[in-house]
Motif scaffolding. Sequence first.
Motif, PDB file in Angstrom:
ATOM      1  N   ALA A  38       0.864  -1.179   0.000  1.00  0.00           N
ATOM      2  CA  ALA A  38       0.000   0.000   0.000  1.00  0.00           C
ATOM      3  C   ALA A  38       0.899   1.227   0.000  1.00  0.00           C
ATOM      4  O   ALA A  38       1.548   1.534   1.001  1.00  0.00           O
ATOM      5  N   VAL A  39       0.959   1.896  -1.119  1.00  0.00           N
ATOM      6  CA  VAL A  39       1.885   3.008  -1.289  1.00  0.00           C
ATOM      7  C   VAL A  39       1.153   4.189  -1.912  1.00  0.00           C
ATOM      8  O   VAL A  39       0.351   4.023  -2.845  1.00  0.00           O
ATOM      9  N   GLU A  40       1.400   5.371  -1.374  1.00  0.00           N
ATOM     10  CA  GLU A  40       0.936   6.600  -2.013  1.00  0.00           C
ATOM     11  C   GLU A  40       2.153   7.497  -2.193  1.00  0.00           C
ATOM     12  O   GLU A  40       2.766   7.937  -1.221  1.00  0.00           O
ATOM     13  N   PHE A  45       2.426   2.239   3.649  1.00  0.00           N
ATOM     14  CA  PHE A  45       1.565   2.068   4.814  1.00  0.00           C
ATOM     15  C   PHE A  45       1.602   0.612   5.272  1.00  0.00           C
ATOM     16  O   PHE A  45       1.779  -0.307   4.465  1.00  0.00           O
ATOM     17  N   ASP A  46       1.447   0.441   6.575  1.00  0.00           N
ATOM     18  CA  ASP A  46       1.438  -0.889   7.187  1.00  0.00           C
ATOM     19  C   ASP A  46       0.218  -1.669   6.701  1.00  0.00           C
ATOM     20  O   ASP A  46      -0.918  -1.209   6.839  1.00  0.00           O
ATOM     21  N   GLU A  95      -3.324   8.510  11.395  1.00  0.00           N
ATOM     22  CA  GLU A  95      -2.124   7.945  10.787  1.00  0.00           C
ATOM     23  C   GLU A  95      -1.873   8.543   9.413  1.00  0.00           C
ATOM     24  O   GLU A  95      -0.728   8.877   9.067  1.00  0.00           O
ATOM     25  N   TYR A  96      -2.934   8.692   8.641  1.00  0.00           N
ATOM     26  CA  TYR A  96      -2.768   9.224   7.283  1.00  0.00           C
ATOM     27  C   TYR A  96      -2.248  10.664   7.341  1.00  0.00           C
ATOM     28  O   TYR A  96      -1.331  11.039   6.603  1.00  0.00           O
ATOM     29  N   THR A  97      -2.805  11.461   8.248  1.00  0.00           N
ATOM     30  CA  THR A  97      -2.374  12.852   8.370  1.00  0.00           C
ATOM     31  C   THR A  97      -0.920  12.933   8.818  1.00  0.00           C
ATOM     32  O   THR A  97      -0.135  13.736   8.293  1.00  0.00           O
ATOM     33  N   THR A 123       0.923 -20.566  -6.787  1.00  0.00           N
ATOM     34  CA  THR A 123       1.013 -19.256  -7.432  1.00  0.00           C
ATOM     35  C   THR A 123       1.472 -18.188  -6.450  1.00  0.00           C
ATOM     36  O   THR A 123       1.078 -18.194  -5.283  1.00  0.00           O
ATOM     37  N   GLU A 124       2.324 -17.290  -6.940  1.00  0.00           N
ATOM     38  CA  GLU A 124       2.718 -16.102  -6.183  1.00  0.00           C
ATOM     39  C   GLU A 124       2.346 -14.862  -6.994  1.00  0.00           C
ATOM     40  O   GLU A 124       2.551 -14.821  -8.201  1.00  0.00           O
ATOM     41  N   LYS A 125       1.802 -13.849  -6.304  1.00  0.00           N
ATOM     42  CA  LYS A 125       1.336 -12.655  -7.014  1.00  0.00           C
ATOM     43  C   LYS A 125       1.440 -11.445  -6.111  1.00  0.00           C
ATOM     44  O   LYS A 125       1.149 -11.522  -4.912  1.00  0.00           O
ATOM     45  N   GLN A 126       1.867 -10.328  -6.677  1.00  0.00           N
ATOM     46  CA  GLN A 126       1.866  -9.077  -5.924  1.00  0.00           C
ATOM     47  C   GLN A 126       0.525  -8.391  -6.095  1.00  0.00           C
ATOM     48  O   GLN A 126      -0.030  -8.333  -7.203  1.00  0.00           O
ATOM     49  N   LEU A 127      -0.009  -7.857  -5.001  1.00  0.00           N
ATOM     50  CA  LEU A 127      -1.285  -7.147  -5.027  1.00  0.00           C
ATOM     51  C   LEU A 127      -1.057  -5.734  -4.508  1.00  0.00           C
ATOM     52  O   LEU A 127      -0.768  -5.530  -3.330  1.00  0.00           O
ATOM     53  N   ASP A 128      -1.180  -4.766  -5.401  1.00  0.00           N
ATOM     54  CA  ASP A 128      -0.986  -3.367  -5.027  1.00  0.00           C
ATOM     55  C   ASP A 128      -2.304  -2.773  -4.564  1.00  0.00           C
ATOM     56  O   ASP A 128      -3.320  -2.844  -5.271  1.00  0.00           O
ATOM     57  N   LEU A 129      -2.289  -2.171  -3.383  1.00  0.00           N
ATOM     58  CA  LEU A 129      -3.462  -1.498  -2.845  1.00  0.00           C
ATOM     59  C   LEU A 129      -3.341  -0.010  -3.147  1.00  0.00           C
ATOM     60  O   LEU A 129      -2.300   0.599  -2.898  1.00  0.00           O
ATOM     61  N   VAL A 130      -4.382   0.547  -3.723  1.00  0.00           N
ATOM     62  CA  VAL A 130      -4.341   1.956  -4.102  1.00  0.00           C
ATOM     63  C   VAL A 130      -5.398   2.718  -3.323  1.00  0.00           C
ATOM     64  O   VAL A 130      -6.447   2.178  -2.956  1.00  0.00           O
TER      65      VAL A 130
END
Length: 450
Positions: A38-40, A45-46, A95-97, A123-130
Amino acid sequence: MTRNLIIIALLIVSVLSGCKKSEEDRVRPVSLQLTLKAVEGDISFDVSKASIKITNRTTSGSYSAAGTDTGKVSFASVTPGAYDVSATLVVSAQEYTQKTGVFTEEDITFNGAIERLDVSTDTEKQLDLVIGKVGNWVFKQIYYAGSDVTKGATFRDQFLEIYNNSNTVLYADSLYIGQVEGKNNNNSGQYFLPGSNQYDWSQSHDITVGAGMDANKDYVYANTVFMVPSDGTGKKYPVQPGQSIIIAATAVDHTASYTGNGNTSVVITDPSLTVNLSKADFETNLISYLGGTPYKYDIDNPNVTNMDVTYFISGNDMVLKANGRDAFILFKANPNLPAVKSLPTVATPDQREITAATKKMLQIPVSYIDDAVEVMHPTESQRVPKRLPTSLDAVRTFVPAGQYSSQSLVRKTLKTVNGRRILKDTNNSSEDFGYLNKADVSKSASSFID
């Protein structure tokens, strides 16, 4: 003779054992390992508090898991097959602030989703959280299913209800609604995205994409756009906090029989299946826009304000797809952004010879959109590729009884503050919406769900 029989028996046992082993191999459980991020921008983020769900598209069996400190989530033993994967992470406002320096009063939701993930082997897969965009305007009720084709109003009674989810007065002037184009089959091919089989818009003829932007993730492509008219003040149509407006396809009383254009008789035999839209706030009417013979069902109610037609590629009325193959967008005009009518138009990528007759879609940046909801058919085998990027709507939803059932989607109530309902908006429609067995245009308590 006895010896031959023994040999034959042994051969039969051997063959049966081989068949059994082959069958066991086919159903041998496999593993799925997901790596969540989870990246912005450059801020991570944790993800340990994320919730993850995978659903087998054939059996509808599902497995759930929680995030971990490492971001790795394992499903050690699942039935082989194609899976829909979704993950949600809620980051507290505090936390976001603290991490971003951007003040927010509301918790922030990150979503990630993969449709039709092949898990036939380990199977291995990356899951990006937006991060999902949360707007002040949201779809509250979406009545796309319509009512019975013989006893009710079919598609004629469809409507959208738009809600002010903020704590201040908003103005509906220059508020846009639209429908998003997408493929209506699951065929693979050169001009479609691998995995999802949706259009690969980056291959559209003469498409222009902004620097650093992705044609498939950073834009939507609309085939229909309507706008609430404006008198220039921007304050003609105030909507109080916790209140809504209803935009009808045709603003008439659908519970009663009536005469349509050209003396067409419209008969309703079971009023309980449909709704009275004669007091809708707005309606879509295309008679003037099309400049031809009025469509028999597109009745113009002089007491209801018509929406402006911004973009419309085909048909003779606003028709929400009752079979669930649709997606809806909502946004407000912004004077700091290019005018909607000046946005570029592009053909679907499988159209290689462009002529004056080629139908083109309005290319709208995701950054414009305040809210978006995608619907789908309730039956897995009838579903088509997802149209909206994950940042707008991670997981689609539907009314369980399907088309012409009178059911409507309704956004759930998150909480009530001083009598004002704040509706749930995580940009995951499968979580944000429930349904009513019959659409409700009253705007009263009965039109909400908890």
